[in-house]
Design a protein around this motif. Sequence first.
Motif, PDB file in Angstrom:
ATOM      1  N   GLN A 143       0.825  -1.211   0.000  1.00 21.62           N
ATOM      2  CA  GLN A 143       0.000   0.000   0.000  1.00 21.62           C
ATOM      3  C   GLN A 143       0.860   1.261   0.000  1.00 21.62           C
ATOM      4  O   GLN A 143       0.574   2.220  -0.727  1.00 21.62           O
ATOM      5  CB  GLN A 143      -0.932  -0.016   1.214  1.00 21.62           C
ATOM      6  CG  GLN A 143      -1.986  -1.107   1.165  1.00 21.62           C
ATOM      7  CD  GLN A 143      -2.790  -1.190   2.449  1.00 21.62           C
ATOM      8  OE1 GLN A 143      -2.610  -0.383   3.369  1.00 21.62           O
ATOM      9  NE2 GLN A 143      -3.680  -2.171   2.531  1.00 21.62           N
ATOM     10  N   ARG A 146       1.221  -3.023  -7.182  1.00 21.85           N
ATOM     11  CA  ARG A 146       0.064  -3.806  -7.589  1.00 21.85           C
ATOM     12  C   ARG A 146       0.464  -5.279  -7.725  1.00 21.85           C
ATOM     13  O   ARG A 146       1.171  -5.661  -8.653  1.00 21.85           O
ATOM     14  CB  ARG A 146      -0.489  -3.306  -8.916  1.00 21.85           C
ATOM     15  CG  ARG A 146      -1.016  -1.878  -8.839  1.00 21.85           C
ATOM     16  CD  ARG A 146      -1.582  -1.424 -10.168  1.00 21.85           C
ATOM     17  NE  ARG A 146      -2.140  -0.074 -10.090  1.00 21.85           N
ATOM     18  CZ  ARG A 146      -2.708   0.546 -11.119  1.00 21.85           C
ATOM     19  NH1 ARG A 146      -2.782  -0.043 -12.297  1.00 21.85           N
ATOM     20  NH2 ARG A 146      -3.204   1.764 -10.959  1.00 21.85           N
ATOM     21  N   GLY A 147      -0.016  -6.071  -6.799  1.00 22.61           N
ATOM     22  CA  GLY A 147       0.181  -7.504  -6.903  1.00 22.61           C
ATOM     23  C   GLY A 147       1.583  -7.964  -6.554  1.00 22.61           C
ATOM     24  O   GLY A 147       2.420  -7.203  -6.057  1.00 22.61           O
ATOM     25  N   THR A 196       6.628  -8.351  -5.894  1.00 18.30           N
ATOM     26  CA  THR A 196       7.069  -6.962  -5.807  1.00 18.30           C
ATOM     27  C   THR A 196       8.454  -6.937  -5.168  1.00 18.30           C
ATOM     28  O   THR A 196       8.703  -7.662  -4.198  1.00 18.30           O
ATOM     29  CB  THR A 196       6.080  -6.113  -4.976  1.00 18.30           C
ATOM     30  OG1 THR A 196       4.886  -5.915  -5.732  1.00 18.30           O
ATOM     31  CG2 THR A 196       6.672  -4.757  -4.630  1.00 18.30           C
TER      32      THR A 196
END
Length: 212
Positions: free
Chosen positions: A172, A177-178, A181
């Motif tokens: 966050q 995104r997804g 990472t």
Amino acid sequence: MSKTLQYLYDPLCGWCYGAMPALAKLQGVAGLTLELLPTGLFAGQGARAMDADFANFAWSNDQRIATQTGQDFSEAYRRLVLADRQQRFDSGPATLALSAVAATAPAREYDALKAIQLARYVEGRDVTSAASLVAILHALGLSDAAALLAHPEPALVSLNKARTRQAQELLQAFAARGVPTLLLESAGQRSVLNSSALFANPAALIEQLAAA
């Protein structure tokens, strides 16, 4: 200068499985500490039933990953995992198993993640089953983690929640995104790296990290 690379993942993420060869090479980068953090993306509310539509979607996506990475998604996986309507798409049990490893032998989390992924995607084993996961950990010689997983105590559950909460907060905070990472921490600064390099050009990623 020491650097830390945080790898945010989910054990049931096909792209995370596809990234494992590159991740193995990243472990050999001098001065780089690799920290694995499970996100719980496909656990809890993120889990779902393995119906025909989702199974077909997953298999189609898996074939794309196989083409780009060379990782094996076997017919045993398709027949015994994707076609099993009793087996949910739920990474909660595998995530808990990996937290048991983090609690007892943190340097072996990569090995455990790799073994769980191979059990699912190559051998077609049910890694949503606690008994299956305990057997996988035993086979790796991770007897303490296996014992912890066989009889989870509140401390393990709390650790698991803390690890997934940390990973979700990082996702966050950096608008990631997804999974997978990649977050690099160097000289007190933390930044998001382009995770597509794990598949497209891992050598360039390694050079970038070595020079950071």
